[in-house]
Design an enzyme around this catalytic site. Structure first.
Site, PDB file in Angstrom:
ATOM      1  N   VAL A 171     -26.120 -28.639  28.962  1.00 20.73           N
ATOM      2  CA  VAL A 171     -25.737 -30.024  29.232  1.00 20.73           C
ATOM      3  C   VAL A 171     -25.763 -30.212  30.743  1.00 20.73           C
ATOM      4  O   VAL A 171     -25.448 -29.297  31.500  1.00 20.73           O
ATOM      5  CB  VAL A 171     -24.357 -30.399  28.633  1.00 20.73           C
ATOM      6  CG1 VAL A 171     -24.420 -30.437  27.111  1.00 20.73           C
ATOM      7  CG2 VAL A 171     -23.268 -29.454  29.090  1.00 20.73           C
ATOM      8  N   SER A 172     -26.150 -31.403  31.178  1.00 19.41           N
ATOM      9  CA  SER A 172     -26.387 -31.656  32.595  1.00 19.41           C
ATOM     10  C   SER A 172     -25.127 -31.894  33.412  1.00 19.41           C
ATOM     11  O   SER A 172     -25.136 -31.675  34.620  1.00 19.41           O
ATOM     12  CB  SER A 172     -27.312 -32.866  32.754  1.00 19.41           C
ATOM     13  OG  SER A 172     -28.524 -32.628  32.073  1.00 19.41           O
ATOM     14  N   THR A 173     -24.063 -32.371  32.772  1.00 19.83           N
ATOM     15  CA  THR A 173     -22.833 -32.659  33.518  1.00 19.83           C
ATOM     16  C   THR A 173     -21.626 -32.075  32.792  1.00 19.83           C
ATOM     17  O   THR A 173     -21.701 -31.758  31.601  1.00 19.83           O
ATOM     18  CB  THR A 173     -22.603 -34.185  33.662  1.00 19.83           C
ATOM     19  OG1 THR A 173     -22.253 -34.727  32.379  1.00 19.83           O
ATOM     20  CG2 THR A 173     -23.827 -34.892  34.213  1.00 19.83           C
ATOM     21  N   GLN A 186     -20.511 -34.086  29.609  1.00 14.10           N
ATOM     22  CA  GLN A 186     -21.250 -34.035  28.348  1.00 14.10           C
ATOM     23  C   GLN A 186     -20.738 -32.894  27.483  1.00 14.10           C
ATOM     24  O   GLN A 186     -20.288 -31.868  27.987  1.00 14.10           O
ATOM     25  CB  GLN A 186     -22.741 -33.832  28.607  1.00 14.10           C
ATOM     26  CG  GLN A 186     -23.401 -35.014  29.272  1.00 14.10           C
ATOM     27  CD  GLN A 186     -24.841 -34.708  29.616  1.00 14.10           C
ATOM     28  OE1 GLN A 186     -25.136 -33.719  30.276  1.00 14.10           O
ATOM     29  NE2 GLN A 186     -25.743 -35.561  29.159  1.00 14.10           N
TER      30      GLN A 186
END
Length: 165
Positions: free
Chosen positions: A18-20, A23
């Protein structure tokens, strides 16, 4: 049924990203577990990178997955989508090639690519050809840009430094 040559379920590693930090990997995790269950894949490891760009090759859990691959800890890598695994075509191609040489199957659930199937093998070849094309086009553009700069009188290469005594 996905079985190894010993007629036991294929040992499978899940890779999620997940990018952040905001998330949640729940959609990926649930989808991968569901797929593994229905494909008779035995999940032996899960690797999750949180808040790390897919463009970065030095992701801690991805590196751990690659180390485990080299020690033959699993026979299959299962990802939700290619872009969860790699954003760079070159990185994806290198990893797929490494898995191929290690005899590790790679499945991207949402992209419907399984390197064990004829279509998956064809997709692997197409991805490789596209990566090679991309590299050639970049090289041509760089050479053309350097030639254009040279024609305009631009000096190329490292700047000269004054001699020091």
């Amino acid at each position: 049924m996905a079985k190894t040559s010993r007629n036991i379920p294929m040992r499978t590693a899940l890779y999620l990203r997940v990018s952040t930090i905001y998330q949640k990997p729940d959609l990926q995790a649930d989808g991968l577990r569901h797929y593994a269950t229905h494909a008779a894949l035995e999940i032996v490891a899960e690797y999750l990178d949180i808040a790390v760009s897919g463009r970065r090759e030095g992701r801690p859990q991805l590196q751990a997955l690659m180390r485990a691959a080299h020690s033959h800890a699993f026979d299959c890598v299962l990802v939700w989508k290619f872009d969860r695994f790699a954003r760079s075509v070159a990185h994806l191609l290198n990893a797929l090639d490494e898995f191929h040489h290690l005899g590790i199957r790679f499945i991207s659930v949402q992209d419907q690519v399984d390197t064990e199937s004829p279509m998956g093998k064809a997709m692997f070849t197409i991805i490789g050809a596209m990566a090679e094309l991309e590299s050639s086009l970049i090289s041509e553009r760089v050479k053309a840009g350097m030639e254009a700069a040279r024609v305009r009188g631009k000096r190329l290469g490292r700047p000269t430094t004054p001699a020091r005594f």
